[in-house]
Design an enzyme around this catalytic site. Structure first.
Site, PDB file in Angstrom:
ATOM      1  N   GLN A 110      -8.675  -0.994 -12.218  1.00 38.00           N
ATOM      2  CA  GLN A 110      -7.867  -2.181 -12.536  1.00 38.00           C
ATOM      3  C   GLN A 110      -6.386  -1.811 -12.544  1.00 38.00           C
ATOM      4  O   GLN A 110      -5.532  -2.683 -12.686  1.00 38.00           O
ATOM      5  CB  GLN A 110      -8.259  -2.755 -13.902  1.00 38.00           C
ATOM      6  CG  GLN A 110      -9.718  -3.157 -13.992  1.00 38.00           C
ATOM      7  CD  GLN A 110     -10.130  -3.467 -15.422  1.00 38.00           C
ATOM      8  OE1 GLN A 110     -10.069  -4.613 -15.873  1.00 38.00           O
ATOM      9  NE2 GLN A 110     -10.545  -2.425 -16.133  1.00 38.00           N
ATOM     10  N   ASN A 111      -6.105  -0.524 -12.430  1.00 40.51           N
ATOM     11  CA  ASN A 111      -4.725  -0.049 -12.546  1.00 40.51           C
ATOM     12  C   ASN A 111      -3.973  -0.242 -11.234  1.00 40.51           C
ATOM     13  O   ASN A 111      -4.539  -0.093 -10.154  1.00 40.51           O
ATOM     14  CB  ASN A 111      -4.707   1.419 -12.970  1.00 40.51           C
ATOM     15  CG  ASN A 111      -5.368   1.607 -14.325  1.00 40.51           C
ATOM     16  OD1 ASN A 111      -5.510   0.645 -15.086  1.00 40.51           O
ATOM     17  ND2 ASN A 111      -5.830   2.816 -14.609  1.00 40.51           N
ATOM     18  N   HIS A 128      -6.996  -4.845  -8.886  1.00 41.79           N
ATOM     19  CA  HIS A 128      -5.877  -5.703  -9.307  1.00 41.79           C
ATOM     20  C   HIS A 128      -4.625  -5.405  -8.503  1.00 41.79           C
ATOM     21  O   HIS A 128      -3.520  -5.769  -8.896  1.00 41.79           O
ATOM     22  CB  HIS A 128      -5.607  -5.513 -10.815  1.00 41.79           C
ATOM     23  CG  HIS A 128      -6.679  -6.120 -11.665  1.00 41.79           C
ATOM     24  ND1 HIS A 128      -6.758  -5.928 -13.020  1.00 41.79           N
ATOM     25  CD2 HIS A 128      -7.743  -6.901 -11.342  1.00 41.79           C
ATOM     26  CE1 HIS A 128      -7.807  -6.595 -13.502  1.00 41.79           C
ATOM     27  NE2 HIS A 128      -8.434  -7.184 -12.498  1.00 41.79           N
ATOM     28  N   CYS A 154      13.610 -12.899   0.674  1.00 41.58           N
ATOM     29  CA  CYS A 154      12.789 -12.319   1.753  1.00 41.58           C
ATOM     30  C   CYS A 154      13.639 -12.239   3.029  1.00 41.58           C
ATOM     31  O   CYS A 154      14.315 -13.223   3.404  1.00 41.58           O
ATOM     32  CB  CYS A 154      11.568 -13.214   2.004  1.00 41.58           C
ATOM     33  SG  CYS A 154      10.661 -12.797   3.507  1.00 41.58           S
ATOM     34  N   GLY A 195     -11.389   4.006 -20.047  1.00 36.98           N
ATOM     35  CA  GLY A 195     -10.083   3.469 -20.459  1.00 36.98           C
ATOM     36  C   GLY A 195      -9.881   2.000 -20.152  1.00 36.98           C
ATOM     37  O   GLY A 195      -8.854   1.604 -19.600  1.00 36.98           O
ATOM     38  N   ALA A 236      -9.112   9.920 -22.710  1.00 38.35           N
ATOM     39  CA  ALA A 236      -9.720  10.147 -21.391  1.00 38.35           C
ATOM     40  C   ALA A 236      -9.378  11.537 -20.850  1.00 38.35           C
ATOM     41  O   ALA A 236     -10.282  12.273 -20.389  1.00 38.35           O
ATOM     42  CB  ALA A 236      -9.232   9.076 -20.425  1.00 38.35           C
TER      43      ALA A 236
END
Ligand code: APR
Length: 248
Positions: A110-111, A128, A154, A195, A236
């Protein structure tokens, strides 16, 4: 089983986990922000997490992007700047080494920091997205990180629509990463979750797909609607270092 190992019993838990990894044909890792805090990146719901003082839907949603670009830009510029000088910690390198040894097959994360890949892991599914790459939300062309940080429009369509390639609240997850993670977890004989509070859907649903064993490594117990075979409660990085002693 749902056996919990913490403090002095972590050593025993790490030894059992090492044997589970050696006995497993396909092992998948699922990580969250707690995998990055020992690289000095705040998590979201932990003691000092981002969401302790900020409402995520105020800053990290597609609604905010559309209605209050300066606030969106300020929040993500800050999160990107925090990553300057950030390095993977030993736990990231241990997971990369386990992949090299053929003992783990992939990491679904998810990091958005990119630290698993930087540590040398190859099969990484960024569920993600990744905060270090930029695109235009209007024309979908790639943007430059420095242009986003400078608040520029942009360079293709001249809209003020540059944004990091992260999944915002209210957006769909990247299909390729999701389907590959889903496929691997369905095949896995061992899923190690590291985690994460498992509070965010649909990632919190992924572990249900495995028919194998489920292990938690987290510095606090989590509520989930599925059983864990064992839980190692602690940091962790420290637990992965303990685990590595029994793998080598
Ligand atoms: N070691 C082990 N666990 C840790 C450590 C550590 N060093 N540091 C923090 N933790 C734990 C926290 O106690 C918490 O249970 O990791 C978990 C992190 O949970 P969250 O902060 O909710 O992060 P995460 O689960 O990854 O959030 C999922 O929410 O806001 C969204 O998009 C964001 O990807 C994120 C998603």
């Amino acid at each position: 089983m749902n056996t919990i190992f913490k403090g002095d019993s972590i050593n025993k838990g790490a030894r059992i986990l090492a044997n589970m990894i050696k006995d497993s044909g396909i092992t998948v890792i699922l990580t969250g922000a707690g995998m990055d805090t020992e690289s000095n990146i705040p998590d979201f719901r932990g003691r000092d997490g981002w969401w302790k003082n900020i409402d995520p839907r105020q800053v990290a949603s597609i609604y905010t992007f559309d209605r209050d670009y300066p606030l969106f830009h300020e929040f993500y510029s800050m999160r990107i700047k925090i990553l300057e000088g950030v390095e993977p910690h030993e736990g990231h390198y241990i997971l990369a080494d386990l992949e090299k040894k053929g003992l783990i097959d992939s990491i679904a994360t998810q990091n958005v920091s990119g630290l698993h890949s930087r540590a040398g892991s190859n099969n990484v599914y960024e569920l993600h997205g990744n905060i270090r790459t930029i695109r235009c939300n209007q024309c979908n062309n790639e943007g430059k990180l420095e242009d986003f940080l400078a608040g520029k429009d942009c360079s293709f369509c001249n809209n003020k629509a540059l944004r990091p390639n992260v999944v915002l609240f209210g957006e769909a997850l990247p299909m390729d990463a999701w389907s590959r993670a889903e496929e691997d977890i369905k095949k896995s004989q061992l899923l190690i979750i590291i985690g994460t509070s498992l509070e965010v859907y649909p990632v919190s649903y992924l572990p249900i797909l495995t028919k194998g064993k489920i292990v938690l490594i987290n510095n606090e117990d989590v509520n989930a609607n599925y059983e864990f075979d064992i839980k190692l409660i602690g940091k962790a990085g420290e637990i992965l270092k303990e685990l590595d002693k029994y793998i080598a």
